[in-house]
Design an enzyme around this catalytic site. Structure first.
Site, short mmCIF file in Angstrom:
data_model
loop_
_atom_site.label_atom_id
_atom_site.label_comp_id
_atom_site.label_asym_id
_atom_site.label_seq_id
_atom_site.Cartn_x
_atom_site.Cartn_y
_atom_site.Cartn_z
N LYS A 106 -11.59 4.65 1.67
CA LYS A 106 -10.49 3.88 1.09
C LYS A 106 -11.12 2.81 0.19
CE LYS A 106 -6.22 1.57 2.51
NZ LYS A 106 -5.41 1.16 3.67
N GLU A 108 0.84 -1.20 0.00
CA GLU A 108 0.00 0.00 0.00
C GLU A 108 0.87 1.25 0.00
OE1 GLU A 108 -4.02 -0.53 2.27
OE2 GLU A 108 -2.37 -1.30 3.54
#
Length: 131
Positions: A101, A24
């Site tokens: 997200k 990420e």
């Protein structure tokens, strides 16, 4: 003073490198931010002058800077940092920040993951909206 007035900015999409997992941080992803500022807009309405309100374009740039900035593990932390930026303007009495997200690393089909925080200068804003 009445703080029932609001400025709302939704869907601010910014690329960032936040998350618990290394991929990420390396690959990054888009985050979507919604803000709801609670403040009096009486002066701005009377003067018709942008100096008497929160300039939402400038605020959007500051928020984007937070998302594009130093990576954090949790979107909870990111939301807290964004709230702090919004509260830098002394006219803002309360802010609600939602950080979405949509590409979170979840091995199931899902539409969105979001965290919402509510921050204020003090308890008086709550008295105003519950009265």
């Amino acid at each position: 003073m009445d703080f029932l007035d609001e400025i709302v900015l939704t869907g601010l999409t910014v690329f960032g490198r936040h998350g618990v997992y290394a991929h990420e941080r390396e690959d990054g992803q888009e985050f979507v931010v919604d803000l709801r500022l609670r403040m009096s807009l009486e002066q701005a309405a009377a003067s018709d002058d942008v100096a008497d309100t929160v300039h939402y374009g400038e605020l959007a740039e500051k928020v984007a800077g937070v998302v594009e900035g130093e990576p954090v593990n949790l979107i909870e932390t990111l939301a807290e940092r964004i709230a702090a930026v919004a509260l830098q303007d002394a006219r803002v009495q309360n802010v609600t920040v939602t950080v979405h997200k949509p590409h979170a690393p979840i091995d199931r089909n899902f539409a969105d993951v979001a965290v919402t925080v509510h921050r204020s200068r003090g308890p008086e804003w709550l008295e105003d909206i519950t009265a």
